[in-house]
Design a protein around this motif. Sequence first.
Motif, PDB file in Angstrom:
ATOM      1  N   ARG A 198     -13.921   5.792  -1.140  1.00  0.00           N
ATOM      2  CA  ARG A 198     -14.525   4.704  -0.370  1.00  0.00           C
ATOM      3  C   ARG A 198     -14.317   3.341  -1.015  1.00  0.00           C
ATOM      4  O   ARG A 198     -14.759   2.326  -0.466  1.00  0.00           O
ATOM      5  N   SER A 199     -13.681   3.311  -2.154  1.00  0.00           N
ATOM      6  CA  SER A 199     -13.411   2.035  -2.810  1.00  0.00           C
ATOM      7  C   SER A 199     -12.330   1.271  -2.057  1.00  0.00           C
ATOM      8  O   SER A 199     -11.614   1.826  -1.218  1.00  0.00           O
ATOM      9  N   ARG A 200     -12.186  -0.001  -2.367  1.00  0.00           N
ATOM     10  CA  ARG A 200     -11.092  -0.773  -1.774  1.00  0.00           C
ATOM     11  C   ARG A 200      -9.752  -0.128  -2.113  1.00  0.00           C
ATOM     12  O   ARG A 200      -8.868  -0.046  -1.263  1.00  0.00           O
ATOM     13  N   PHE A 201      -9.623   0.289  -3.364  1.00  0.00           N
ATOM     14  CA  PHE A 201      -8.364   0.900  -3.771  1.00  0.00           C
ATOM     15  C   PHE A 201      -8.118   2.202  -3.017  1.00  0.00           C
ATOM     16  O   PHE A 201      -7.006   2.447  -2.535  1.00  0.00           O
ATOM     17  N   GLY A 202      -9.120   3.059  -2.930  1.00  0.00           N
ATOM     18  CA  GLY A 202      -8.949   4.328  -2.241  1.00  0.00           C
ATOM     19  C   GLY A 202      -8.568   4.153  -0.785  1.00  0.00           C
ATOM     20  O   GLY A 202      -7.662   4.831  -0.277  1.00  0.00           O
ATOM     21  N   VAL A 203      -9.243   3.235  -0.106  1.00  0.00           N
ATOM     22  CA  VAL A 203      -8.953   2.998   1.308  1.00  0.00           C
ATOM     23  C   VAL A 203      -7.554   2.420   1.482  1.00  0.00           C
ATOM     24  O   VAL A 203      -6.790   2.839   2.359  1.00  0.00           O
ATOM     25  N   ARG A 204      -7.203   1.450   0.636  1.00  0.00           N
ATOM     26  CA  ARG A 204      -5.889   0.818   0.788  1.00  0.00           C
ATOM     27  C   ARG A 204      -4.755   1.788   0.471  1.00  0.00           C
ATOM     28  O   ARG A 204      -3.721   1.788   1.143  1.00  0.00           O
ATOM     29  N   PHE A 205      -4.963   2.634  -0.539  1.00  0.00           N
ATOM     30  CA  PHE A 205      -3.923   3.605  -0.866  1.00  0.00           C
ATOM     31  C   PHE A 205      -3.694   4.559   0.303  1.00  0.00           C
ATOM     32  O   PHE A 205      -2.545   4.825   0.685  1.00  0.00           O
ATOM     33  N   ARG A 206      -4.758   5.073   0.882  1.00  0.00           N
ATOM     34  CA  ARG A 206      -4.596   6.002   2.004  1.00  0.00           C
ATOM     35  C   ARG A 206      -3.942   5.309   3.190  1.00  0.00           C
ATOM     36  O   ARG A 206      -3.109   5.905   3.881  1.00  0.00           O
ATOM     37  N   THR A 207      -4.318   4.060   3.429  1.00  0.00           N
ATOM     38  CA  THR A 207      -3.733   3.331   4.555  1.00  0.00           C
ATOM     39  C   THR A 207      -2.238   3.117   4.363  1.00  0.00           C
ATOM     40  O   THR A 207      -1.436   3.367   5.273  1.00  0.00           O
ATOM     41  N   LEU A 208      -1.851   2.671   3.188  1.00  0.00           N
ATOM     42  CA  LEU A 208      -0.429   2.431   2.932  1.00  0.00           C
ATOM     43  C   LEU A 208       0.360   3.727   2.938  1.00  0.00           C
ATOM     44  O   LEU A 208       1.477   3.783   3.467  1.00  0.00           O
ATOM     45  N   ARG A 209      -0.188   4.757   2.389  1.00  0.00           N
ATOM     46  CA  ARG A 209       0.517   6.037   2.350  1.00  0.00           C
ATOM     47  C   ARG A 209       0.713   6.587   3.752  1.00  0.00           C
ATOM     48  O   ARG A 209       1.763   7.124   4.088  1.00  0.00           O
ATOM     49  N   ARG A 210      -0.297   6.420   4.589  1.00  0.00           N
ATOM     50  CA  ARG A 210      -0.262   7.031   5.912  1.00  0.00           C
ATOM     51  C   ARG A 210       0.588   6.249   6.900  1.00  0.00           C
ATOM     52  O   ARG A 210       1.300   6.827   7.724  1.00  0.00           O
ATOM     53  N   PHE A 211       0.485   4.910   6.839  1.00  0.00           N
ATOM     54  CA  PHE A 211       1.100   4.133   7.901  1.00  0.00           C
ATOM     55  C   PHE A 211       2.236   3.226   7.460  1.00  0.00           C
ATOM     56  O   PHE A 211       3.164   2.983   8.245  1.00  0.00           O
ATOM     57  N   ASP A 212       2.175   2.724   6.234  1.00  0.00           N
ATOM     58  CA  ASP A 212       3.101   1.662   5.865  1.00  0.00           C
ATOM     59  C   ASP A 212       4.123   2.051   4.825  1.00  0.00           C
ATOM     60  O   ASP A 212       5.193   1.459   4.763  1.00  0.00           O
ATOM     61  N   ALA A 213       3.798   3.012   3.943  1.00  0.00           N
ATOM     62  CA  ALA A 213       4.700   3.305   2.837  1.00  0.00           C
ATOM     63  C   ALA A 213       5.949   4.006   3.332  1.00  0.00           C
ATOM     64  O   ALA A 213       5.937   4.734   4.314  1.00  0.00           O
ATOM     65  N   PRO A 214       7.082   3.800   2.679  1.00  0.00           N
ATOM     66  CA  PRO A 214       8.302   4.492   3.045  1.00  0.00           C
ATOM     67  C   PRO A 214       8.138   5.995   2.900  1.00  0.00           C
ATOM     68  O   PRO A 214       7.232   6.481   2.234  1.00  0.00           O
ATOM     69  N   ALA A 215       9.005   6.732   3.508  1.00  0.00           N
ATOM     70  CA  ALA A 215       8.958   8.180   3.447  1.00  0.00           C
ATOM     71  C   ALA A 215       8.965   8.640   2.003  1.00  0.00           C
ATOM     72  O   ALA A 215       9.728   8.159   1.177  1.00  0.00           O
ATOM     73  N   GLY A 216       8.069   9.584   1.700  1.00  0.00           N
ATOM     74  CA  GLY A 216       7.986  10.128   0.354  1.00  0.00           C
ATOM     75  C   GLY A 216       6.814   9.612  -0.424  1.00  0.00           C
ATOM     76  O   GLY A 216       6.415  10.207  -1.408  1.00  0.00           O
ATOM     77  N   ALA A 217       6.228   8.456  -0.019  1.00  0.00           N
ATOM     78  CA  ALA A 217       5.073   7.947  -0.752  1.00  0.00           C
ATOM     79  C   ALA A 217       3.925   8.935  -0.612  1.00  0.00           C
ATOM     80  O   ALA A 217       3.605   9.403   0.468  1.00  0.00           O
TER      81      ALA A 217
END
Length: 221
Positions: A198-217
């Motif tokens: 629920r931290s800013r870091f946790g939320v942002r990591f999940r968001t980037l991994r799920r929607f924005d990060a390149p394949a493999g992140a």
Amino acid sequence: MSTLIVIAKTPVPGRVKTRLTPPFTPPQAAALAEAALEDTLRAVLETDVEHRLLVLDGAPRAPWQRDFTVLPQVPGTLDRRLAAAFAQAALRDPGPVLLVGMDTPQITAGLLRSCLPGAEDATLGLADDGGFWCLGFRKPRSQDLQAHLLGVPMSTDHTGRDQLGRLRAGGLRVRLVPTLRDVDTVEDAEHVAALVPRSRFGVRFRTLRRFDAPAGAGSHR
């Protein structure tokens, strides 16, 4: 009276969290660094101390200047920058001081308070990668900070052990506090994000991994 120091870099793409690229892009890595720093600053703000310093490499941002005394990092190697940060704190308050970086967004106010030196001369929090995530001195104004810090090799897999050895060689009584995992690699980021979802870091990591990060992140389990 006591002081907390955060030593950090302004999250600028290409200057922070470069070991996350790839798989993340430099702007995405900077966004993760920003979230980690925000979580760290929040934990410090929630800690009952008299002075809060942000010793910064880069340009400050308005919210930081409102909530912290923002000081520029001195030029030179990390050991010199750490010594200078402690010296700045000692000018403001002779009491206990604790320094942390921006790579452990899982820290809490309770943990930080417990890591401030009490009866011992110094506290040290080792990191899983061989470094250390926090360092504290009980009486920084009367302790030889340069002797305790300068020349300790930084950013190695034995930095923490070397720093501990230096403190003990200087005659200090050192209390080891809990070992934490720094966020340096994608595997580190995934591990820490799971600890504090629920931290800013946790939320942002999940968001980037799920929607924005390149394949493999995030696929490095």
